[in-house]
Design an enzyme around this catalytic site. Sequence first.
Site, PDB file in Angstrom:
ATOM      1  N   ARG A 193      -5.404   5.838   4.161  1.00 11.41           N
ATOM      2  CA  ARG A 193      -6.201   6.130   5.354  1.00 11.41           C
ATOM      3  C   ARG A 193      -5.717   5.363   6.578  1.00 11.41           C
ATOM      4  O   ARG A 193      -5.556   5.917   7.641  1.00 11.41           O
ATOM      5  CB  ARG A 193      -7.680   5.792   5.107  1.00 11.41           C
ATOM      6  CG  ARG A 193      -8.380   6.804   4.256  1.00 11.41           C
ATOM      7  CD  ARG A 193      -9.675   6.273   3.709  1.00 11.41           C
ATOM      8  NE  ARG A 193      -9.433   5.185   2.770  1.00 11.41           N
ATOM      9  CZ  ARG A 193     -10.320   4.679   1.961  1.00 11.41           C
ATOM     10  NH1 ARG A 193     -11.547   5.125   1.991  1.00 11.41           N
ATOM     11  NH2 ARG A 193     -10.023   3.715   1.129  1.00 11.41           N
ATOM     12  N   LYS A 210     -15.953  -5.079  -8.232  1.00  6.55           N
ATOM     13  CA  LYS A 210     -17.091  -4.491  -7.523  1.00  6.55           C
ATOM     14  C   LYS A 210     -18.325  -4.712  -8.386  1.00  6.55           C
ATOM     15  O   LYS A 210     -18.549  -4.002  -9.367  1.00  6.55           O
ATOM     16  CB  LYS A 210     -16.837  -2.996  -7.251  1.00  6.55           C
ATOM     17  CG  LYS A 210     -15.739  -2.790  -6.204  1.00  6.55           C
ATOM     18  CD  LYS A 210     -15.647  -1.349  -5.745  1.00  6.55           C
ATOM     19  CE  LYS A 210     -14.489  -1.176  -4.769  1.00  6.55           C
ATOM     20  NZ  LYS A 210     -14.181   0.217  -4.475  1.00  6.55           N
ATOM     21  N   SER A 247     -16.258   5.705  -0.052  1.00  6.10           N
ATOM     22  CA  SER A 247     -17.471   5.709  -0.879  1.00  6.10           C
ATOM     23  C   SER A 247     -18.504   4.757  -0.283  1.00  6.10           C
ATOM     24  O   SER A 247     -19.709   5.022  -0.349  1.00  6.10           O
ATOM     25  CB  SER A 247     -17.137   5.276  -2.303  1.00  6.10           C
ATOM     26  OG  SER A 247     -16.306   6.221  -2.913  1.00  6.10           O
ATOM     27  N   HIS A 297     -11.616  11.888  -1.273  1.00  4.25           N
ATOM     28  CA  HIS A 297     -10.963  11.817  -2.589  1.00  4.25           C
ATOM     29  C   HIS A 297     -10.522  13.210  -3.029  1.00  4.25           C
ATOM     30  O   HIS A 297      -9.397  13.417  -3.498  1.00  4.25           O
ATOM     31  CB  HIS A 297     -11.932  11.301  -3.659  1.00  4.25           C
ATOM     32  CG  HIS A 297     -12.359   9.876  -3.512  1.00  4.25           C
ATOM     33  ND1 HIS A 297     -13.670   9.483  -3.562  1.00  4.25           N
ATOM     34  CD2 HIS A 297     -11.648   8.743  -3.345  1.00  4.25           C
ATOM     35  CE1 HIS A 297     -13.753   8.176  -3.438  1.00  4.25           C
ATOM     36  NE2 HIS A 297     -12.524   7.696  -3.297  1.00  4.25           N
TER      37      HIS A 297
HETATM   38  P1  ADP Z   1     -13.149   3.958  -1.734  1.00  2.00           P
HETATM   39  O1  ADP Z   1     -12.121   3.222  -0.912  1.00  2.00           O
HETATM   40  O2  ADP Z   1     -13.700   5.173  -1.057  1.00  2.00           O
HETATM   41  O3  ADP Z   1     -14.178   3.075  -2.381  1.00  2.00           O
HETATM   42  P2  ADP Z   1     -11.745   4.277  -4.225  1.00  2.00           P
HETATM   43  O4  ADP Z   1     -11.594   2.874  -4.607  1.00  2.00           O
HETATM   44  O5  ADP Z   1     -12.501   5.140  -5.160  1.00  2.00           O
HETATM   45  O6  ADP Z   1     -12.378   4.602  -2.855  1.00  2.00           O
HETATM   46  O7  ADP Z   1     -10.337   4.883  -3.820  1.00  2.00           O
HETATM   47  C1  ADP Z   1      -9.521   5.614  -4.636  1.00  2.00           C
HETATM   48  C2  ADP Z   1      -8.348   6.146  -3.862  1.00  2.00           C
HETATM   49  O8  ADP Z   1      -8.770   7.163  -2.978  1.00  2.00           O
HETATM   50  C3  ADP Z   1      -7.615   5.143  -2.973  1.00  2.00           C
HETATM   51  O9  ADP Z   1      -6.241   5.430  -3.075  1.00  2.00           O
HETATM   52  C4  ADP Z   1      -8.067   5.435  -1.596  1.00  2.00           C
HETATM   53  O10 ADP Z   1      -7.105   5.116  -0.625  1.00  2.00           O
HETATM   54  C5  ADP Z   1      -8.251   6.927  -1.687  1.00  2.00           C
HETATM   55  N1  ADP Z   1      -9.205   7.408  -0.735  1.00  2.00           N
HETATM   56  C6  ADP Z   1     -10.495   7.026  -0.624  1.00  2.00           C
HETATM   57  N2  ADP Z   1     -11.076   7.685   0.382  1.00  2.00           N
HETATM   58  C7  ADP Z   1     -10.143   8.492   0.930  1.00  2.00           C
HETATM   59  C8  ADP Z   1     -10.111   9.418   2.038  1.00  2.00           C
HETATM   60  N3  ADP Z   1     -11.204   9.593   2.792  1.00  2.00           N
HETATM   61  N4  ADP Z   1      -8.972  10.073   2.292  1.00  2.00           N
HETATM   62  C9  ADP Z   1      -7.875   9.850   1.546  1.00  2.00           C
HETATM   63  N5  ADP Z   1      -7.811   8.998   0.510  1.00  2.00           N
HETATM   64  C10 ADP Z   1      -8.935   8.324   0.205  1.00  2.00           C
END
Ligand code: ADP
Length: 166
Positions: free
Chosen positions: A93, A43, A131, A19
């Site tokens: 990703r 969630k 996460s 993130h």
């Molecule tokens: P997660 O998929 O980790 O539970 P979130 O729902 O908090 O994450 O995702 C928020 C944003 O961050 C999304 O656009 C997701 O694609 C992006 N994101 C999550 N992890 C990564 C990563 N390792 N690299 C790039 N973008 C990421």
Amino acid sequence: MSKRIAICPGSFDPITLGHLNIIRRASRIFDEVVVCVTVNATKTSPMFTVEERVDMARRAVIRYPNVHVESSSILLAEYARQFDNAVIVKGLRAASDFDYEFQMNLINKNINPELETMFLTASGKYTFLSSSVVREMARYGADLTGLVPSELIADIEEKAKQWRKA
Ligand code: ADP
């Protein structure tokens, strides 16, 4: 000209280095970045409360002066209306992210046609990182170095310990 604002939304349960990589890169492109911690109704059992997720994200972005963290329980497309010049910025990703994001983008466009979404490709070293990976590793007491900001590791380990006891 008004400031260009990036909104980086997510559940951030907890915020990871993946993130943070996207947030940092967005902070170089945009005048301001708003990290929006979403209260995600789908969630059902988050590891951290919204307040804890906001607090951890704030500590993680403290060194970036044009980044700040908020939370929202309303639809992202509605939330974005309060800003004049906002663009949603998300990390991509894998193909699975793309399918989901493409669908979300269409839904957002339907609600707020002015709102654009931009994607930054995940850095190679974080393409595997989410996460949920962090939560799983923490639950088994694995080393979180290189997955989350180092200043958050103790908090995550402490929460995982409480989880194991419960
Ligand atoms: P997660 O998929 O980790 O539970 P979130 O729902 O908090 O994450 O995702 C928020 C944003 O961050 C999304 O656009 C997701 O694609 C992006 N994101 C999550 N992890 C990564 C990563 N390792 N690299 C790039 N973008 C990421």
